[in-house]
Design a protein around this motif. Structure first.
Motif, PDB file in Angstrom:
ATOM      1  N   ILE A   1       0.837  -1.210   0.000  1.00  0.00           N
ATOM      2  CA  ILE A   1       0.000   0.000   0.000  1.00  0.00           C
ATOM      3  C   ILE A   1       0.870   1.259   0.000  1.00  0.00           C
ATOM      4  CG2 ILE A   1      -1.744   1.292   1.292  1.00  0.00           C
ATOM      5  CD1 ILE A   1      -2.732  -1.452   2.394  1.00  0.00           C
TER       6      ILE A   1
ATOM      7  N   ASP B   1      11.603   2.652   5.462  1.00  0.00           N
ATOM      8  CA  ASP B   1      11.192   1.243   5.492  1.00  0.00           C
ATOM      9  C   ASP B   1      12.388   0.393   5.911  1.00  0.00           C
ATOM     10  OD1 ASP B   1       8.631  -0.260   3.735  1.00  0.00           O
ATOM     11  OD2 ASP B   1      10.270  -1.492   4.517  1.00  0.00           O
TER      12      ASP B   1
ATOM     13  N   THR C   1       9.232  -6.783   4.999  1.00  0.00           N
ATOM     14  CA  THR C   1       8.326  -7.423   4.024  1.00  0.00           C
ATOM     15  C   THR C   1       8.282  -6.619   2.726  1.00  0.00           C
ATOM     16  OG1 THR C   1       6.411  -6.257   4.934  1.00  0.00           O
ATOM     17  CG2 THR C   1       6.825  -8.480   5.773  1.00  0.00           C
TER      18      THR C   1
ATOM     19  N   ASP D   1      14.608   1.093  10.636  1.00  0.00           N
ATOM     20  CA  ASP D   1      13.643   0.305  11.413  1.00  0.00           C
ATOM     21  C   ASP D   1      13.053   1.227  12.482  1.00  0.00           C
ATOM     22  OD1 ASP D   1      12.413  -1.472  13.303  1.00  0.00           O
ATOM     23  OD2 ASP D   1      13.580  -3.093  12.391  1.00  0.00           O
TER      24      ASP D   1
ATOM     25  N   GLN E   1       2.364   3.900   7.187  1.00  0.00           N
ATOM     26  CA  GLN E   1       1.879   2.612   6.686  1.00  0.00           C
ATOM     27  C   GLN E   1       2.708   1.450   7.210  1.00  0.00           C
ATOM     28  OE1 GLN E   1      -0.908   2.711   4.604  1.00  0.00           O
ATOM     29  NE2 GLN E   1      -0.842   4.914   5.002  1.00  0.00           N
TER      30      GLN E   1
ATOM     31  N   TYR F   1      -2.782  -7.976  16.773  1.00  0.00           N
ATOM     32  CA  TYR F   1      -2.650  -6.978  15.702  1.00  0.00           C
ATOM     33  C   TYR F   1      -3.705  -5.889  15.846  1.00  0.00           C
ATOM     34  CZ  TYR F   1      -3.235  -5.157  10.899  1.00  0.00           C
ATOM     35  OH  TYR F   1      -3.388  -4.350   9.801  1.00  0.00           O
TER      36      TYR F   1
ATOM     37  N   LYS G   1      -3.294  -1.959  16.966  1.00  0.00           N
ATOM     38  CA  LYS G   1      -3.720  -0.860  16.080  1.00  0.00           C
ATOM     39  C   LYS G   1      -4.638   0.094  16.854  1.00  0.00           C
ATOM     40  CE  LYS G   1      -2.035  -1.680  11.830  1.00  0.00           C
ATOM     41  NZ  LYS G   1      -1.245  -0.716  11.064  1.00  0.00           N
TER      42      LYS G   1
ATOM     43  N   VAL H   1      -7.530  -4.751   1.657  1.00  0.00           N
ATOM     44  CA  VAL H   1      -7.018  -4.017   0.496  1.00  0.00           C
ATOM     45  C   VAL H   1      -6.380  -5.014  -0.485  1.00  0.00           C
ATOM     46  CG1 VAL H   1      -5.602  -2.065  -0.233  1.00  0.00           C
ATOM     47  CG2 VAL H   1      -6.480  -2.160   2.124  1.00  0.00           C
TER      48      VAL H   1
HETATM   49  N1  LIG Z   1      -3.341  -5.012   3.224  1.00  0.00           N
HETATM   50  C1  LIG Z   1      -4.486  -4.868   3.904  1.00  0.00           C
HETATM   51  O1  LIG Z   1      -5.514  -5.464   3.546  1.00  0.00           O
HETATM   52  C2  LIG Z   1      -4.548  -3.961   5.103  1.00  0.00           C
HETATM   53  C3  LIG Z   1      -5.774  -3.838   5.770  1.00  0.00           C
HETATM   54  C4  LIG Z   1      -5.838  -2.997   6.880  1.00  0.00           C
HETATM   55  C5  LIG Z   1      -4.720  -2.265   7.278  1.00  0.00           C
HETATM   56  N2  LIG Z   1      -3.535  -2.430   6.616  1.00  0.00           N
HETATM   57  C6  LIG Z   1      -2.383  -1.670   7.081  1.00  0.00           C
HETATM   58  O2  LIG Z   1      -1.853  -0.972   5.964  1.00  0.00           O
HETATM   59  C7  LIG Z   1      -0.447  -0.826   6.123  1.00  0.00           C
HETATM   60  C8  LIG Z   1       0.290  -1.329   4.884  1.00  0.00           C
HETATM   61  O3  LIG Z   1       0.024  -2.717   4.736  1.00  0.00           O
HETATM   62  P1  LIG Z   1       0.514  -3.568   3.475  1.00  0.00           P
HETATM   63  O4  LIG Z   1      -0.558  -4.529   3.152  1.00  0.00           O
HETATM   64  O5  LIG Z   1       1.020  -2.664   2.428  1.00  0.00           O
HETATM   65  O6  LIG Z   1       1.702  -4.418   4.132  1.00  0.00           O
HETATM   66  P2  LIG Z   1       3.224  -4.575   3.655  1.00  0.00           P
HETATM   67  O7  LIG Z   1       3.790  -5.660   4.535  1.00  0.00           O
HETATM   68  O8  LIG Z   1       3.299  -4.759   2.188  1.00  0.00           O
HETATM   69  O9  LIG Z   1       3.864  -3.170   4.035  1.00  0.00           O
HETATM   70  C9  LIG Z   1       4.366  -2.874   5.307  1.00  0.00           C
HETATM   71  C10 LIG Z   1       5.719  -2.216   5.129  1.00  0.00           C
HETATM   72  O10 LIG Z   1       6.227  -1.842   6.417  1.00  0.00           O
HETATM   73  C11 LIG Z   1       7.597  -2.170   6.476  1.00  0.00           C
HETATM   74  N3  LIG Z   1       7.965  -2.388   7.877  1.00  0.00           N
HETATM   75  C12 LIG Z   1       7.573  -3.403   8.678  1.00  0.00           C
HETATM   76  N4  LIG Z   1       8.117  -3.274   9.900  1.00  0.00           N
HETATM   77  C13 LIG Z   1       8.855  -2.137   9.874  1.00  0.00           C
HETATM   78  C14 LIG Z   1       9.678  -1.477  10.830  1.00  0.00           C
HETATM   79  N5  LIG Z   1       9.846  -1.979  12.065  1.00  0.00           N
HETATM   80  N6  LIG Z   1      10.291  -0.339  10.474  1.00  0.00           N
HETATM   81  C15 LIG Z   1      10.152   0.163   9.223  1.00  0.00           C
HETATM   82  N7  LIG Z   1       9.408  -0.422   8.268  1.00  0.00           N
HETATM   83  C16 LIG Z   1       8.763  -1.564   8.593  1.00  0.00           C
HETATM   84  C17 LIG Z   1       7.736  -3.436   5.627  1.00  0.00           C
HETATM   85  O11 LIG Z   1       9.049  -3.674   5.167  1.00  0.00           O
HETATM   86  C18 LIG Z   1       6.770  -3.141   4.494  1.00  0.00           C
HETATM   87  O12 LIG Z   1       7.399  -2.478   3.427  1.00  0.00           O
HETATM   88  C19 LIG Z   1      -0.089  -1.558   7.412  1.00  0.00           C
HETATM   89  O13 LIG Z   1      -0.050  -0.626   8.457  1.00  0.00           O
HETATM   90  C20 LIG Z   1      -1.241  -2.516   7.602  1.00  0.00           C
HETATM   91  O14 LIG Z   1      -1.400  -2.875   8.954  1.00  0.00           O
HETATM   92  C21 LIG Z   1      -3.428  -3.266   5.545  1.00  0.00           C
END
Ligand SMILES: NC(=O)c1ccc[n+]([C@@H]2O[C@H](COP(=O)([O-])OP(=O)(O)OC[C@H]3O[C@@H](n4cnc5c(N)ncnc54)[C@H](O)[C@@H]3O)[C@@H](O)[C@H]2O)c1
Length: 315
Positions: free
Chosen positions: A12, A31, A35, A51, A73, A145, A149, A175
């Motif tokens: 996202i 980032d 992941t 981090d 994010q 989780y 949040k 999403v």
């Molecule tokens: N995908 C969904 O359906 C969904 C639904 C509700 C909420 N969200 C939220 O949206 C956001 C993005 O989700 P996504 O699906 O793109 O996930 P994703 O895993 O693709 O993205 C998360 C990013 O955060 C980075 N990250 C993780 N831990 C970290 C740290 N300690 N320091 C710095 N960077 C770090 C990862 O490397 C990754 O690039 C998240 O906060 C997630 O909880 C996602």
């Protein structure tokens, strides 16, 4: 505006970074690539490998880029992992987030707006048949989780009141879209596209028992999430909390059929038992968001667009 996107190497966040660049903003991505992938970060964005659990590095990143707004994010984003390792989830999603809030509010910071990726899909708990959870629905998080949040949402309210940091909380439904990682445990749309293209059976985990049509979810296309983020970062969303979804209920089996039909592959499913921790039904009332972003992309159109990515532009 100078905007920092945490998690901008992920699914996202990378779309948000792209959308902000297209809108003419100066963008940096923070980032840790746990992941996310470096190749997801748009070339025009500055990249900080950092981090959020590292307080000093987080502060120095913000001092260097001097953002005026932050789209947060970055997260440990898997419910299943949070159940197995709740400490990890708290370390990233609560303590890491707190490091970011401290850096955003230290003396000299120019951050004037903070947008947070929360979860509508998990925070409301079970949503009974025929109903949709709106923003006034009492939160009943049942996984670490979702609990973390919600805790961070509380911290944002506190920083709003005590540190004068305006924020918008966006509670996303499920999403999906291009670049979602099919190798994780979340992201069923990506997992199904990858499995169907590899000629594998699609696994439909039961909602209450093996063999039923699976859990019910509200699938929202990533472009709608991007639009909501950009409007909130611009300070154009009045509500402190806003659901981002479609209000449409879809079973896992319906989703699997839609993906196989689009790809023109045989529909071969295997039916599993319910997964521990999965909600049976989660559908959002996102009518407030519709006022800002208009009608959301219908699932059929979103799947068509996603198919293009998985079949033609795999990278
Ligand atoms: N995908 C969904 O359906 C969904 C639904 C509700 C909420 N969200 C939220 O949206 C956001 C993005 O989700 P996504 O699906 O793109 O996930 P994703 O895993 O693709 O993205 C998360 C990013 O955060 C980075 N990250 C993780 N831990 C970290 C740290 N300690 N320091 C710095 N960077 C770090 C990862 O490397 C990754 O690039 C998240 O906060 C997630 O909880 C996602």
């Amino acid at each position: 505006m100078r905007i920092l996107v945490t998690g901008g190497a992920g699914f996202i966040g990378s779309h948000i970074a792209e959308g902000l660049l297209e809108a003419g903003h100066e963008v940096a991505v923070l980032d840790n690539l746990s992941t996310g992938h470096r190749k997801n970060v748009p070339a025009a964005a500055k990249f900080y490998e950092c981090d959020l659990r590292n307080d000093d590095l987080t502060r120095s990143t913000l001092r260097d880029f001097r953002p005026e707004a932050v789209s947060h994010q970055a997260a440990q984003a898997s419910v299943a992992i949070s159940v197995r390792d709740p400490r990890l989830d708290a370390a990233v999603n609560v303590l890491g987030g707190l490091n970011l809030l401290e850096a955003c509010t230290e003396q000299g910071s120019q951050v004037r707006r903070f947008v947070f990726a929360s979860t509508g899909g998990a925070i409301y708990g079970e949503v009974p048949a025929e109903l949709r959870a709106d923003e006034a629905t009492v939160a009943r998080p049942s996984s670490p989780y979702a609990i973390h949040k919600l805790a961070f949402e509380g911290l944002l309210a506190c920083y709003r009141d005590t540190r004068n940091l305006p924020s918008t909380i966006l509670r996303y439904a499920n999403v999906y879209g291009p670049r979602q990682d099919p190798h994780g445990e979340a992201g069923v749309v990506a997992i199904f596209f990858a499995a169907a293209l590899a000629g594998k059976k699609l696994r439909v985990n039961g909602r209450s028992q093996a063999g039923d049509a699976g859990c019910v979810r509200d699938y929202v296309y990533v472009a709608d999430v991007v639009r909501a983020n950009i409007l909130a970062l611009d300070g154009r969303v009045e509500q402190p909390i806003m659901n981002i979804g479609t209000g449409e209920a879809t079973t896992t089996e319906e989703l699997a059929r839609g993906i196989c039909q689009r790809l023109g592959v045989e529909q071969t499913f295997e039916y599993g038992v319910p997964r521990l921790g999965d909600l049976e039904r989660s559908v959002l009332d996102a009518s407030i968001a519709f006022r800002y972003i208009g009608t959301p992309v219908p699932l059929a159109e979103g799947l068509d667009r996603t198919k293009v990515f998985y079949t033609e532009r795999r990278d």
